[in-house]
Design a protein around this motif. Structure first.
Motif, PDB file in Angstrom:
ATOM      1  N   ASP A 165      33.563  12.782  11.644  1.00 18.08           N
ATOM      2  CA  ASP A 165      32.443  12.290  10.843  1.00 18.08           C
ATOM      3  C   ASP A 165      32.322  10.776  10.994  1.00 18.08           C
ATOM      4  O   ASP A 165      33.302  10.078  11.278  1.00 18.08           O
ATOM      5  N   GLU A 166      31.103  10.292  10.782  1.00 16.94           N
ATOM      6  CA  GLU A 166      30.857   8.852  10.775  1.00 16.94           C
ATOM      7  C   GLU A 166      30.227   8.497   9.435  1.00 16.94           C
ATOM      8  O   GLU A 166      29.313   9.185   8.969  1.00 16.94           O
ATOM      9  N   ILE A 167      30.735   7.446   8.812  1.00 18.02           N
ATOM     10  CA  ILE A 167      30.279   7.015   7.493  1.00 18.02           C
ATOM     11  C   ILE A 167      29.310   5.856   7.650  1.00 18.02           C
ATOM     12  O   ILE A 167      29.571   4.913   8.402  1.00 18.02           O
ATOM     13  N   LEU A 168      28.198   5.927   6.939  1.00 18.33           N
ATOM     14  CA  LEU A 168      27.214   4.848   6.920  1.00 18.33           C
ATOM     15  C   LEU A 168      27.472   3.980   5.693  1.00 18.33           C
ATOM     16  O   LEU A 168      27.500   4.486   4.562  1.00 18.33           O
ATOM     17  N   TYR A 169      27.702   2.694   5.942  1.00 17.31           N
ATOM     18  CA  TYR A 169      27.881   1.714   4.872  1.00 17.31           C
ATOM     19  C   TYR A 169      26.700   0.749   4.896  1.00 17.31           C
ATOM     20  O   TYR A 169      26.269   0.315   5.962  1.00 17.31           O
ATOM     21  N   GLN A 170      26.195   0.398   3.710  1.00 22.14           N
ATOM     22  CA  GLN A 170      25.086  -0.543   3.589  1.00 22.14           C
ATOM     23  C   GLN A 170      25.432  -1.653   2.606  1.00 22.14           C
ATOM     24  O   GLN A 170      26.113  -1.418   1.612  1.00 22.14           O
TER      25      GLN A 170
END
Length: 176
Positions: A165-170
């Motif tokens: 999985d890849e996590i999106l951080y903003q």
């Protein structure tokens, strides 16, 4: 530019003299996972890249800066990429090159400097980062700088024989 200088590091533009440093980093297989690289880069290709590194960020949609410590030693790279001026956002990537240079606060300060630059000089509304699940150092870095986990891309990257999985951080700039 004072925006790109902190107590421990300074961020500077790429120079032709950075050829060996960039070539080494781009060809270190241990880093390919975070950079989505699958093939080595030749010195010729890196030289061509450095020749174009001066191009305007709005034209090229990216800016790569060298992270230097107080002794002017190159210790990493930090990137602004996938710049979308209309939507006022861009992606960030960071790499501290040597394990011995990690956990000294260089990454955290570099990330603070680049975020400040993005918000102040590029007038971006947000910056974001994609982090592979399990990359605890990057997760800690981005969360420590106020980035919020906003999504998970399930089974996004195929690495070492399995999907991860890849996590999106903003980080959204609340000052308008």
């Amino acid at each position: 530019m004072l925006t790109l200088k902190g107590e421990k590091v300074k961020l500077r533009a790429l120079e032709p003299e950075d050829l060996d440093f960039v070539h080494q980093l781009e060809n270190t297989e241990d880093f390919w996972e975070v950079s989505a690289t699958q093939v080595p880069y030749s010195r010729f290709m890196i030289r061509k890249y450095l020749e174009n590194a001066h191009r305007d960020i709005y034209d090229y949609k990216q800016l790569r800066l060298v992270i230097c410590n107080n002794e002017d030693k190159n210790i990493g790279l930090i990137d602004i990429f996938d710049l979308e001026p209309k939507n006022r956002r861009a992606a960030l990537g960071i790499l501290i090159s040597e394990a011995g240079e990690r956990r000294k606060g260089y990454g955290a300060e570099s990330l603070s400097l680049i975020c400040n630059y993005c918000f102040k000089h590029l007038a971006l509304h947000q910056v974001y980062a994609n982090v592979t699940e399990g990359n605890t150092a990057s997760i800690k870095l981005f969360e420590g700088k106020g980035f919020r986990k906003s999504g998970i891309k399930k089974e996004w990257n195929f690495m070492n024989g399995s999907f991860r999985d890849e996590i999106l951080y903003q980080l959204i700039n609340d000052v308008h």
